[in-house]
Design an enzyme around this catalytic site. Structure first.
Site, PDB file in Angstrom:
ATOM      1  N   HIS A 187     -29.066 -15.864   2.465  1.00  0.00           N
ATOM      2  CA  HIS A 187     -30.198 -16.796   2.493  1.00  0.00           C
ATOM      3  C   HIS A 187     -30.611 -17.191   3.910  1.00  0.00           C
ATOM      4  O   HIS A 187     -31.780 -17.382   4.209  1.00  0.00           O
ATOM      5  CB  HIS A 187     -29.881 -18.051   1.678  1.00  0.00           C
ATOM      6  CG  HIS A 187     -30.957 -18.302   0.694  1.00  0.00           C
ATOM      7  ND1 HIS A 187     -30.805 -18.176  -0.655  1.00  0.00           N
ATOM      8  CD2 HIS A 187     -32.259 -18.628   0.902  1.00  0.00           C
ATOM      9  CE1 HIS A 187     -31.947 -18.409  -1.244  1.00  0.00           C
ATOM     10  NE2 HIS A 187     -32.842 -18.691  -0.333  1.00  0.00           N
ATOM     11  N   THR A 188     -29.623 -17.299   4.792  1.00  0.00           N
ATOM     12  CA  THR A 188     -29.913 -17.713   6.174  1.00  0.00           C
ATOM     13  C   THR A 188     -30.825 -16.700   6.877  1.00  0.00           C
ATOM     14  O   THR A 188     -31.684 -17.084   7.669  1.00  0.00           O
ATOM     15  CB  THR A 188     -28.577 -17.871   6.945  1.00  0.00           C
ATOM     16  OG1 THR A 188     -27.698 -18.616   6.114  1.00  0.00           O
ATOM     17  CG2 THR A 188     -28.752 -18.587   8.252  1.00  0.00           C
ATOM     18  N   GLU A 240     -24.167 -10.498   7.807  1.00  0.00           N
ATOM     19  CA  GLU A 240     -23.078 -10.150   6.882  1.00  0.00           C
ATOM     20  C   GLU A 240     -22.932  -8.645   6.959  1.00  0.00           C
ATOM     21  O   GLU A 240     -23.859  -7.928   6.564  1.00  0.00           O
ATOM     22  CB  GLU A 240     -23.492 -10.517   5.451  1.00  0.00           C
ATOM     23  CG  GLU A 240     -22.750 -11.692   4.891  1.00  0.00           C
ATOM     24  CD  GLU A 240     -23.049 -11.941   3.427  1.00  0.00           C
ATOM     25  OE1 GLU A 240     -23.017 -13.107   3.048  1.00  0.00           O
ATOM     26  OE2 GLU A 240     -23.296 -11.005   2.665  1.00  0.00           O
ATOM     27  N   CYS A 280      -9.874 -24.150  18.729  1.00  0.00           N
ATOM     28  CA  CYS A 280      -9.095 -22.947  18.430  1.00  0.00           C
ATOM     29  C   CYS A 280      -7.590 -23.246  18.484  1.00  0.00           C
ATOM     30  O   CYS A 280      -6.806 -22.644  17.759  1.00  0.00           O
ATOM     31  CB  CYS A 280      -9.476 -21.818  19.380  1.00  0.00           C
ATOM     32  SG  CYS A 280     -11.113 -21.144  19.014  1.00  0.00           S
ATOM     33  N   CYS A 333     -15.010 -23.712  16.901  1.00  0.00           N
ATOM     34  CA  CYS A 333     -14.824 -23.264  18.291  1.00  0.00           C
ATOM     35  C   CYS A 333     -15.934 -23.788  19.213  1.00  0.00           C
ATOM     36  O   CYS A 333     -17.111 -23.684  18.901  1.00  0.00           O
ATOM     37  CB  CYS A 333     -14.803 -21.734  18.315  1.00  0.00           C
ATOM     38  SG  CYS A 333     -14.743 -21.018  19.965  1.00  0.00           S
ATOM     39  N   ARG A 361     -25.912 -10.655  -4.296  1.00  0.00           N
ATOM     40  CA  ARG A 361     -25.878  -9.975  -3.015  1.00  0.00           C
ATOM     41  C   ARG A 361     -26.461  -8.566  -3.163  1.00  0.00           C
ATOM     42  O   ARG A 361     -26.134  -7.860  -4.126  1.00  0.00           O
ATOM     43  CB  ARG A 361     -24.449  -9.858  -2.475  1.00  0.00           C
ATOM     44  CG  ARG A 361     -24.007 -11.093  -1.704  1.00  0.00           C
ATOM     45  CD  ARG A 361     -24.883 -11.291  -0.474  1.00  0.00           C
ATOM     46  NE  ARG A 361     -24.470 -12.417   0.334  1.00  0.00           N
ATOM     47  CZ  ARG A 361     -25.052 -13.626   0.309  1.00  0.00           C
ATOM     48  NH1 ARG A 361     -26.060 -13.876  -0.501  1.00  0.00           N
ATOM     49  NH2 ARG A 361     -24.641 -14.575   1.122  1.00  0.00           N
TER      50      ARG A 361
HETATM   51  P1  NAD Z   1     -28.864 -20.372  -3.003  1.00  0.00           P
HETATM   52  O1  NAD Z   1     -30.248 -20.836  -2.728  1.00  0.00           O
HETATM   53  O2  NAD Z   1     -28.653 -18.967  -3.432  1.00  0.00           O
HETATM   54  O3  NAD Z   1     -28.192 -21.324  -4.111  1.00  0.00           O
HETATM   55  C1  NAD Z   1     -28.410 -22.698  -4.171  1.00  0.00           C
HETATM   56  C2  NAD Z   1     -28.474 -23.100  -5.646  1.00  0.00           C
HETATM   57  O4  NAD Z   1     -28.544 -24.530  -5.703  1.00  0.00           O
HETATM   58  C3  NAD Z   1     -29.699 -22.574  -6.399  1.00  0.00           C
HETATM   59  O5  NAD Z   1     -29.274 -21.874  -7.550  1.00  0.00           O
HETATM   60  C4  NAD Z   1     -30.487 -23.837  -6.736  1.00  0.00           C
HETATM   61  O6  NAD Z   1     -31.162 -23.738  -7.992  1.00  0.00           O
HETATM   62  C5  NAD Z   1     -29.395 -24.899  -6.762  1.00  0.00           C
HETATM   63  N1  NAD Z   1     -29.868 -26.272  -6.532  1.00  0.00           N
HETATM   64  C6  NAD Z   1     -30.760 -26.707  -5.607  1.00  0.00           C
HETATM   65  N2  NAD Z   1     -30.907 -28.047  -5.691  1.00  0.00           N
HETATM   66  C7  NAD Z   1     -30.083 -28.468  -6.672  1.00  0.00           C
HETATM   67  C8  NAD Z   1     -29.772 -29.738  -7.219  1.00  0.00           C
HETATM   68  N3  NAD Z   1     -30.347 -30.854  -6.771  1.00  0.00           N
HETATM   69  N4  NAD Z   1     -28.864 -29.804  -8.217  1.00  0.00           N
HETATM   70  C9  NAD Z   1     -28.270 -28.682  -8.688  1.00  0.00           C
HETATM   71  N5  NAD Z   1     -28.532 -27.459  -8.222  1.00  0.00           N
HETATM   72  C10 NAD Z   1     -29.419 -27.338  -7.212  1.00  0.00           C
HETATM   73  O7  NAD Z   1     -28.037 -20.694  -1.663  1.00  0.00           O
HETATM   74  P2  NAD Z   1     -26.612 -20.144  -1.143  1.00  0.00           P
HETATM   75  O8  NAD Z   1     -26.815 -18.936  -0.295  1.00  0.00           O
HETATM   76  O9  NAD Z   1     -25.657 -20.063  -2.282  1.00  0.00           O
HETATM   77  O10 NAD Z   1     -26.220 -21.339  -0.138  1.00  0.00           O
HETATM   78  C11 NAD Z   1     -25.936 -22.644  -0.642  1.00  0.00           C
HETATM   79  C12 NAD Z   1     -25.939 -23.678   0.480  1.00  0.00           C
HETATM   80  O11 NAD Z   1     -24.847 -23.437   1.379  1.00  0.00           O
HETATM   81  C13 NAD Z   1     -27.187 -23.643   1.359  1.00  0.00           C
HETATM   82  O12 NAD Z   1     -27.556 -24.987   1.667  1.00  0.00           O
HETATM   83  C14 NAD Z   1     -26.714 -22.934   2.613  1.00  0.00           C
HETATM   84  O13 NAD Z   1     -27.516 -23.269   3.732  1.00  0.00           O
HETATM   85  C15 NAD Z   1     -25.314 -23.487   2.711  1.00  0.00           C
HETATM   86  N6  NAD Z   1     -24.374 -22.743   3.563  1.00  0.00           N
HETATM   87  C16 NAD Z   1     -23.440 -23.495   4.230  1.00  0.00           C
HETATM   88  C17 NAD Z   1     -22.491 -22.892   5.032  1.00  0.00           C
HETATM   89  C18 NAD Z   1     -21.434 -23.707   5.707  1.00  0.00           C
HETATM   90  O14 NAD Z   1     -20.639 -23.128   6.466  1.00  0.00           O
HETATM   91  N7  NAD Z   1     -21.321 -25.003   5.427  1.00  0.00           N
HETATM   92  C19 NAD Z   1     -22.497 -21.479   5.178  1.00  0.00           C
HETATM   93  C20 NAD Z   1     -23.450 -20.720   4.454  1.00  0.00           C
HETATM   94  C21 NAD Z   1     -24.375 -21.365   3.651  1.00  0.00           C
HETATM   95 ZN    ZN Z   2     -12.690 -21.742  20.713  1.00  0.00          ZN
END
Ligand code: NAD
Ligand code: ZN
Length: 379
Positions: free
Chosen positions: A48-49, A70, A105, A113, A372
């Site tokens: 998604h990013t 990825e 680290c 990091c 994916r």
């Molecule tokens: P995605 O869009 O594929 O999945 C998100 C899901 O959440 C969707 O199915 C959507 O319908 C649902 N949703 C949205 N709002 C909602 C709500 N209020 N209640 C219930 N469900 C809801 O996204 P993804 O690729 O699975 O990523 C999920 C999140 O994780 C994103 O915010 C992404 O930016 C974040 N992320 C965080 C990190 C980290 O290291 N913290 C790393 C990667 C991604």
């Molecule tokens: Zn480091």
């Protein structure tokens, strides 16, 4: 003839403008500099990013750029000062790194990091700020230090995890981002005990990986919460036992979950990016021992609002970045979990396309049609 030390000409999918299809271009990839490695990418996938930064809504636009983070590949050559990697090593490039020398680290508790933590605004390499990619003499920006939508890429060695060479790169490439983020949020941070209940908010790839973590932990109930009912079909394959669609209830969803579980779930993992869902995920855990973990990335102006009593009643709120995994130290072990059949990756992979059709993969991801989609660089 060895390509080490020379420029390599190869194909890359270049994002020239926000939201416009990626263009296949012949690019020149410079040799790796100090602490860098050049990798032949074998398989990559869209997360998604990538779509967010391609659309560049709400982010600093930086074009032309080679997206992608990825992936799985093989080291082609290494730059000065790289001692832990050599040509032929099978590797996963990772969007966040591990320098090995900073306070984070050195801490067992952190993967944040100082030097190589994710930086979405950087378009060049850390060593000299320059790009290693160009086309007709014009530099092309890097993305997350990984830029895997290219047959060859240059990555800081601190962002490269060396993995078991027997691991199939077309499967384990997904370990380099979304899978590890969700899996680690459950296994390393929420840490459900066998027989406990876990609520997963958001059933995208990250949430489904969090559910996989709950399954591996032996959770007795895995409650999936999503606004999109289409996600529930997929989620059944991931051990999700019950579903809640907040839209189908008049009560707040935390109330629904508290009633379903006689007081609240033992653990919850939020993987949506919605601040409402973050608050719900916290308020639905059981008093006395419940732990909620936030993973979703909120909007800039969001604020988390809950009554302090919710904390006094002994609920815990935590956040997790990249599943708390240290990329170089821990990710090879996640690959081993797949190799010894503890972790199932196949069910995350719903589509595969050849590199020339990478725009299809963007389409599937933007429409929410895939979990994916793997891009086969050699096909
Ligand atoms: P995605 O869009 O594929 O999945 C998100 C899901 O959440 C969707 O199915 C959507 O319908 C649902 N949703 C949205 N709002 C909602 C709500 N209020 N209640 C219930 N469900 C809801 O996204 P993804 O690729 O699975 O990523 C999920 C999140 O994780 C994103 O915010 C992404 O930016 C974040 N992320 C965080 C990190 C980290 O290291 N913290 C790393 C990667 C991604
Ligand atoms: Zn480091």
């Amino acid at each position: 003839m060895s390509t080490a030390g020379h420029f390599i000409r190869c194909l890359a999918a270049v994002a020239w403008e926000a939201g416009k299809p990626l263009a296949m271009e012949e690019v020149e990839v410079a040799p790796p500099q100090k602490k860098e490695v050049r990798i032949k990418v074998h398989f990559t996938s869209v997360c998604h990013t990538d779509v967010c930064f391609w659309e560049a809504k709400g982010q600093t636009p930086l074009f032309p750029r080679i997206l992608g983070h990825e992936a799985g590949g093989v080291v082609e050559s290494v730059g000065e000062g790289v001692t832990d990697l050599q040509p032929g090593d099978h590797v996963l490039p990772i969007f966040t790194g591990e320098c090995g020398n900073c306070r984070h680290c050195h801490s067992e508790e952190s993967n944040m990091c100082d030097l190589l933590r994710i930086n979405t605004d950087r378009g060049g390499m850390i060593h000299d700020g320059e790009s290693r990619f160009s086309t007709n003499g014009k530099p092309i920006h890097h993305f997350l230090g990984t830029s895997t939508f290219s047959e060859y890429t240059v990555v800081h060695s601190g962002q490269v995890a060396k993995i078991n060479p027997d691991a199939p790169l077309d499967k384990v490439c997904i370990v380099s981002c979304g899978l590890s983020t969700g899996l680690g949020a459950t296994l390393n941070v929420a840490k459900p005990k066998r027989g406990q209940s876990v609520a997963i908010f958001g059933l995208g790839a990250v949430g489904l990986a969090a559910a996989e973590g709950a399954r591996i932990s032996g959770a007795a109930r895995i409650i999936g919460v999503d606004l999109n009912p289409k996600r529930f079909e997929d989620a059944k394959k991931f051990g999700v036992t019950e579903f809640v669609n907040p839209r189908e209830h008049d009560k707040p969803v935390q109330q629904v979950i508290i009633e379903m579980t006689d007081g609240g779930v033992d653990r919850s993992v939020e993987c949506t990016g919605s601040v409402q869902a973050m608050i719900q995920a916290f308020e639905c855990v059981h008093e006395g021992w419940g732990v909620a973990v936030l993973v979703g990335v909120p909007r800039q102006d969001d604020a988390f609002r809950t009554h302090p009593m919710n904390f006094l009643n002994e609920r815990t709120l935590k956040g997790s970045f990249f599943g708390n995994y240290k990329p170089k130290t821990d990710i090879p072990g996640v690959v081993e979990k797949y190799m010894n059949k503890e972790l199932d990756l196949e069910k995350f992979i719903t589509h595969t396309v050849p590199f020339s059709e990478i725009n299809k993969a963007f389409d599937y991801m933007s429409k929410g049609e895939c979990i994916r989609c793997i891009i086969d660089m050699g096909a």
